[in-house]
Design a protein around this motif. Structure first.
Motif, PDB file in Angstrom:
ATOM      1  N   UNK A  66       6.744  72.710  10.111  1.00 25.51           N
ATOM      2  CA  UNK A  66       8.119  72.482   9.662  1.00 25.51           C
ATOM      3  C   UNK A  66       8.328  71.022   9.253  1.00 25.51           C
ATOM      4  N   UNK A  67       7.809  70.103  10.054  1.00 25.12           N
ATOM      5  CA  UNK A  67       7.947  68.671   9.739  1.00 25.12           C
ATOM      6  C   UNK A  67       7.295  68.389   8.391  1.00 25.12           C
ATOM      7  N   UNK A  68       6.074  68.874   8.200  1.00 29.36           N
ATOM      8  CA  UNK A  68       5.352  68.601   6.957  1.00 29.36           C
ATOM      9  C   UNK A  68       6.068  69.221   5.757  1.00 29.36           C
ATOM     10  N   UNK A  69       6.491  70.457   5.892  1.00 26.28           N
ATOM     11  CA  UNK A  69       7.176  71.141   4.794  1.00 26.28           C
ATOM     12  C   UNK A  69       8.473  70.424   4.422  1.00 26.28           C
ATOM     13  N   UNK A  70       9.285  70.089   5.419  1.00 31.65           N
ATOM     14  CA  UNK A  70      10.540  69.375   5.160  1.00 31.65           C
ATOM     15  C   UNK A  70      10.285  67.982   4.590  1.00 31.65           C
ATOM     16  N   UNK A  71       9.266  67.316   5.123  1.00 36.97           N
ATOM     17  CA  UNK A  71       8.929  65.976   4.654  1.00 36.97           C
ATOM     18  C   UNK A  71       8.542  66.008   3.179  1.00 36.97           C
ATOM     19  N   UNK A  72       7.641  66.895   2.821  1.00 33.18           N
ATOM     20  CA  UNK A  72       7.171  66.918   1.437  1.00 33.18           C
ATOM     21  C   UNK A  72       8.222  67.471   0.480  1.00 33.18           C
ATOM     22  N   UNK A  73       9.151  68.296   0.948  1.00 37.86           N
ATOM     23  CA  UNK A  73      10.219  68.743   0.038  1.00 37.86           C
ATOM     24  C   UNK A  73      11.266  67.644  -0.136  1.00 37.86           C
ATOM     25  N   UNK A 115       8.795  53.568  17.205  1.00 37.99           N
ATOM     26  CA  UNK A 115       7.350  53.784  17.240  1.00 37.99           C
ATOM     27  C   UNK A 115       6.698  52.900  16.178  1.00 37.99           C
ATOM     28  N   UNK A 116       5.498  52.430  16.451  1.00 35.37           N
ATOM     29  CA  UNK A 116       4.773  51.642  15.460  1.00 35.37           C
ATOM     30  C   UNK A 116       4.077  52.565  14.470  1.00 35.37           C
ATOM     31  N   UNK A 117       4.146  52.200  13.216  1.00 38.57           N
ATOM     32  CA  UNK A 117       3.539  52.964  12.137  1.00 38.57           C
ATOM     33  C   UNK A 117       2.683  52.014  11.307  1.00 38.57           C
ATOM     34  N   UNK A 136      10.152  60.457  14.541  1.00 41.85           N
ATOM     35  CA  UNK A 136      10.048  61.548  13.566  1.00 41.85           C
ATOM     36  C   UNK A 136       9.499  61.039  12.238  1.00 41.85           C
ATOM     37  N   UNK A 137       9.812  59.803  11.860  1.00 45.60           N
ATOM     38  CA  UNK A 137       9.190  59.229  10.657  1.00 45.60           C
ATOM     39  C   UNK A 137       7.682  59.095  10.875  1.00 45.60           C
ATOM     40  N   UNK A 138       7.294  58.608  12.052  1.00 40.04           N
ATOM     41  CA  UNK A 138       5.879  58.497  12.401  1.00 40.04           C
ATOM     42  C   UNK A 138       5.209  59.859  12.278  1.00 40.04           C
ATOM     43  N   UNK A 139       5.801  60.888  12.918  1.00 34.69           N
ATOM     44  CA  UNK A 139       5.196  62.215  12.871  1.00 34.69           C
ATOM     45  C   UNK A 139       5.093  62.723  11.437  1.00 34.69           C
ATOM     46  N   UNK A 140       6.163  62.600  10.668  1.00 35.58           N
ATOM     47  CA  UNK A 140       6.161  63.106   9.292  1.00 35.58           C
ATOM     48  C   UNK A 140       5.055  62.446   8.475  1.00 35.58           C
ATOM     49  N   UNK A 141       4.956  61.139   8.554  1.00 37.32           N
ATOM     50  CA  UNK A 141       3.976  60.413   7.750  1.00 37.32           C
ATOM     51  C   UNK A 141       2.561  60.653   8.254  1.00 37.32           C
ATOM     52  N   UNK A 142       2.367  60.637   9.568  1.00 37.03           N
ATOM     53  CA  UNK A 142       1.013  60.845  10.104  1.00 37.03           C
ATOM     54  C   UNK A 142       0.552  62.286   9.931  1.00 37.03           C
TER      55      UNK A 142
END
Length: 166
Positions: A66-73, A115-117, A136-142
């Motif tokens: 879900x994170x990846x799908x929402x992030x890329x959309x 969180x550090x990114x 959540x930005x960290x998770x989406x990008x990583x």
């Protein structure tokens, strides 16, 4: 980054302090230090993880898909291999990130913690290669970096000495 170790008393005090509401502290430097230490430890654990496990097989949360799908959309054109801090911190970026992040409130524990990114995913954490982001930005990008093969270089580099010796 030098490791900062806490003794049992300091760890208990930090854990208690972190459980209190933010308003109780104002700008208490001890709390800022505790958060910085926690962010550093998280970064160190994550970097060790992508150095020892092929990142394309990693699952970081129970809602990675879900994170990846929402992030890329939401962020179709965002380059994740080398981040531009403006893509995270500018007013225009914040207007886009804010609703994205809030979608994960209640789904991702501590979604808004600092969180550090890494800015450049081919390099390790350092003062010049790190930026503070929400979890959540960290998770989406990583998650994107892992699925799109950007973190493979870290894993391959860490495994190279074993291959050479093996």
């Amino acid at each position: 980054m030098a490791a900062m170790a806490l003794g049992p008393a300091e760890a208990a005090a930090a854990a208690h302090a972190l459980s209190l509401p933010a308003e109780a502290f104002g700008n208490d430097p001890r709390v800022e230090l505790a958060w910085a230490m926690k962010a550093h430890q998280h970064a160190e654990v994550y970097f060790n993880l992508i150095s020892s496990v092929d990142p394309k097989f990693l699952s970081l949360t129970r809602v990675d898909d879900q994170i990846y799908s929402d992030f890329r959309s939401t962020f179709r054109e965002l380059r994740v291999d080398v981040l531009d801090p403006e893509d995270l911190k500018s007013e225009q970026a914040k207007e886009k990130w804010r609703p994205f992040c809030l979608r994960f409130e209640g789904l991702v524990e501590d979604f808004n913690y600092g969180t550090l990114l890494r800015l450049d995913c081919s390099r390790s954490y350092s003062e010049e290669n790190s930026i503070l982001a929400t979890r959540i930005q960290f998770f989406a990008i990583e998650i994107a970096r892992n699925r799109e093969g950007c973190n493979s270089l870290i894993y391959s580099s860490a495994k190279a000495p074993e291959v050479a010796l093996g």
